[in-house]
Design an enzyme around this catalytic site. Sequence first.
Site, PDB file in Angstrom:
ATOM      1  CD  GLU A 154      38.586  35.399  30.159  1.00 14.66           C
ATOM      2  OE1 GLU A 154      37.782  34.573  30.642  1.00 14.66           O
ATOM      3  OE2 GLU A 154      38.852  35.463  28.952  1.00 14.66           O
TER       4      GLU A 154
ATOM      5  CB  CYS B  84      40.241  30.952  37.233  1.00  7.21           C
ATOM      6  SG  CYS B  84      41.145  30.585  35.742  1.00  7.21           S
TER       7      CYS B  84
HETATM    8  P1  NAD Z   1      40.594  40.544  42.574  1.00 11.35           P
HETATM    9  O1  NAD Z   1      39.346  40.796  41.819  1.00 11.35           O
HETATM   10  O2  NAD Z   1      40.605  40.838  44.026  1.00 11.35           O
HETATM   11  O3  NAD Z   1      41.791  41.410  41.950  1.00 11.35           O
HETATM   12  C1  NAD Z   1      42.145  41.309  40.583  1.00 11.35           C
HETATM   13  C2  NAD Z   1      42.871  42.569  40.174  1.00 11.35           C
HETATM   14  O4  NAD Z   1      41.938  43.652  40.183  1.00 11.35           O
HETATM   15  C3  NAD Z   1      44.020  42.979  41.097  1.00 11.35           C
HETATM   16  O5  NAD Z   1      45.079  43.480  40.334  1.00 11.35           O
HETATM   17  C4  NAD Z   1      43.386  44.084  41.912  1.00 11.35           C
HETATM   18  O6  NAD Z   1      44.301  44.995  42.461  1.00 11.35           O
HETATM   19  C5  NAD Z   1      42.540  44.750  40.843  1.00 11.35           C
HETATM   20  N1  NAD Z   1      41.506  45.661  41.324  1.00 11.35           N
HETATM   21  C6  NAD Z   1      40.736  45.550  42.429  1.00 11.35           C
HETATM   22  N2  NAD Z   1      39.886  46.597  42.505  1.00 11.35           N
HETATM   23  C7  NAD Z   1      40.121  47.377  41.421  1.00 11.35           C
HETATM   24  C8  NAD Z   1      39.564  48.594  40.937  1.00 11.35           C
HETATM   25  N3  NAD Z   1      38.595  49.226  41.576  1.00 11.35           N
HETATM   26  N4  NAD Z   1      40.042  49.095  39.781  1.00 11.35           N
HETATM   27  C9  NAD Z   1      41.032  48.483  39.104  1.00 11.35           C
HETATM   28  N5  NAD Z   1      41.597  47.331  39.525  1.00 11.35           N
HETATM   29  C10 NAD Z   1      41.146  46.784  40.662  1.00 11.35           C
HETATM   30  O7  NAD Z   1      40.991  39.030  42.280  1.00 11.35           O
HETATM   31  P2  NAD Z   1      42.225  38.212  42.872  1.00 11.35           P
HETATM   32  O8  NAD Z   1      41.976  37.896  44.308  1.00 11.35           O
HETATM   33  O9  NAD Z   1      43.486  38.904  42.513  1.00 11.35           O
HETATM   34  O10 NAD Z   1      42.147  36.856  42.007  1.00 11.35           O
HETATM   35  C11 NAD Z   1      41.329  35.784  42.331  1.00 11.35           C
HETATM   36  C12 NAD Z   1      40.094  35.795  41.467  1.00 11.35           C
HETATM   37  O11 NAD Z   1      40.471  35.788  40.102  1.00 11.35           O
HETATM   38  C13 NAD Z   1      39.220  34.567  41.647  1.00 11.35           C
HETATM   39  O12 NAD Z   1      37.877  34.969  41.728  1.00 11.35           O
HETATM   40  C14 NAD Z   1      39.457  33.770  40.369  1.00 11.35           C
HETATM   41  O13 NAD Z   1      38.399  32.934  39.977  1.00 11.35           O
HETATM   42  C15 NAD Z   1      39.677  34.845  39.388  1.00 11.35           C
HETATM   43  N6  NAD Z   1      40.392  34.357  38.215  1.00 11.35           N
HETATM   44  C16 NAD Z   1      39.690  34.147  37.062  1.00 11.35           C
HETATM   45  C17 NAD Z   1      40.327  33.636  35.932  1.00 11.35           C
HETATM   46  C18 NAD Z   1      39.577  33.404  34.648  1.00 11.35           C
HETATM   47  O14 NAD Z   1      40.210  33.177  33.619  1.00 11.35           O
HETATM   48  N7  NAD Z   1      38.248  33.444  34.637  1.00 11.35           N
HETATM   49  C19 NAD Z   1      41.699  33.356  35.987  1.00 11.35           C
HETATM   50  C20 NAD Z   1      42.386  33.579  37.178  1.00 11.35           C
HETATM   51  C21 NAD Z   1      41.730  34.084  38.290  1.00 11.35           C
END
Ligand code: NAD
Length: 478
Positions: A251, A285
């Site tokens: 997502e 999101c």
């Molecule tokens: P992010 O992608 O920076 O981080 C998300 C998670 O991924 C965190 O726990 C982070 O530590 C982890 N992560 C990062 N690199 C990784 C790796 N190499 N391996 C494993 N895990 C890793 O996102 P964010 O800043 O936490 O959240 C904001 C984003 O989330 C926005 O783009 C938003 O649109 C999206 N979002 C989407 C939805 C949806 O349902 N589509 C819902 C909520 C948020």
Amino acid sequence: MPEGDQSGRVLTSLIAGEWMPAQADAVISRENPGNTKVTAARWSSATAVDATRAIDSAAQAAASWAAHPHETRLAILSGWLDRIEADTETLVTIITRENGKPRADALAEVAGTLKDARHSVQDARDRGLVESSHSRSHTRLEPVGPVLIVTPWNFPLATIVRKVTPALLYGNPIVIKPSELTPASAVAAVKLLEPDLPSGVVNLVLGHGAQVGPALTSHAALRAISFTGSTATGTALARATAARDVRLQLEMGGKNSLVVLADADVDAAVEAAITGGFGCAGQWCTGTGRVIVDHSIAETFLERLITRTRELKVGPGDSPESQVGPVISAARVNFATEAIATATAAGARLRCGGKLRPGGHFITPAVIDRVTEAMPIFTEELFVPVLPVIAARNADDAVRLANTGRYGLSASVFSRDETSAMRCAERIQAGMIHVNLHTAWRDPALPVSGWRDSGRGLPECGRFYRDFFTKPRAVYLP
Ligand code: NAD
């Protein structure tokens, strides 16, 4: 230590049934975004070795958890949700302290969490794990195996509980990797669950993605990842696991359009823009990432939107007057001011907001017009309370604009004529469409379905969860 510390003891990871001791040289302080003098949490980062052990532990627990009767698992997960409900006040305080959102929004997050997860429990109860055929032969749905659950900070409790509930219900052991910005909500949720589960069925790894991610995603025993976060990270996870049997539920990001047609109820559309654009301080999101308004009503719409935006009270989440909290970090404040500066330098006009407030990561909600489709502010996800508005020539032009860019999460169309609004909405490439409702409107029975670069794999929601978290086995009997 910053003054006014409220963090209590150092938060740690749960691996193989044991809460790890804190490592003094790995302790990280997380500030309260609404009052940066206060520590929201102190947590000890896991290492890559710990991350590997977490998946090992899930793999070892897989057979015994799979052998638990479906009814037992349903009862355990229902009990967890009841405890979350009973602990609502504590959870609201934790969410507000580490994410910054107003208490009313944190309360709505807990309520929404329960609604979603209880829907999953009911759905799993109704559908069961066996599909009969005309003979004694049948299809049995088996767990897929160890699942990695990776979550963001914007809904620090909801995203975890929404994924954990169906993953466990369908018999899979799990490793949760929450956002490094919101570890306390994750620890609180797991503490309410873990005593009821056999050791190793639930593991929690606290750490930055770059530090623990590769060890988690490269583990040979991993069978699935349910991820919510940015498109960049989701795509990286897909790349890291492409050569192996790891199913993905991603997502990801969005740039959700609110389309206001010429015959729309302008006041209702403005309220939808306020809720979708500035709810969660724009960090939602499915929130509204841009408004596309018919040119014939653009000025009326903008005037009302600006008036309403100026009325919004910005402040710390624990102040009852606050309607818009801080953004998550100083880096996101800088990102917002830079996005505004880049757009205005290219000819866009800042109509209100964009001002910083001391004490926390505050930026007042901003409305920007004279936006063109060539500007990044129109196509890229911002995830801050900055709302670009663009004028459309007519409904066809509005649809074309709404389809501009790489995302396809949510969209909404406002019109007094529901039929023409629906005709317009159906032409927008998005997995969630709304008519006369804001873009983040949700029902737990409907999928969170990201199209294009907003999602990959089966979406979140009841029947799709069953398909994602199980693998079918055909059983033949004479
Ligand atoms: P992010 O992608 O920076 O981080 C998300 C998670 O991924 C965190 O726990 C982070 O530590 C982890 N992560 C990062 N690199 C990784 C790796 N190499 N391996 C494993 N895990 C890793 O996102 P964010 O800043 O936490 O959240 C904001 C984003 O989330 C926005 O783009 C938003 O649109 C999206 N979002 C989407 C939805 C949806 O349902 N589509 C819902 C909520 C948020």
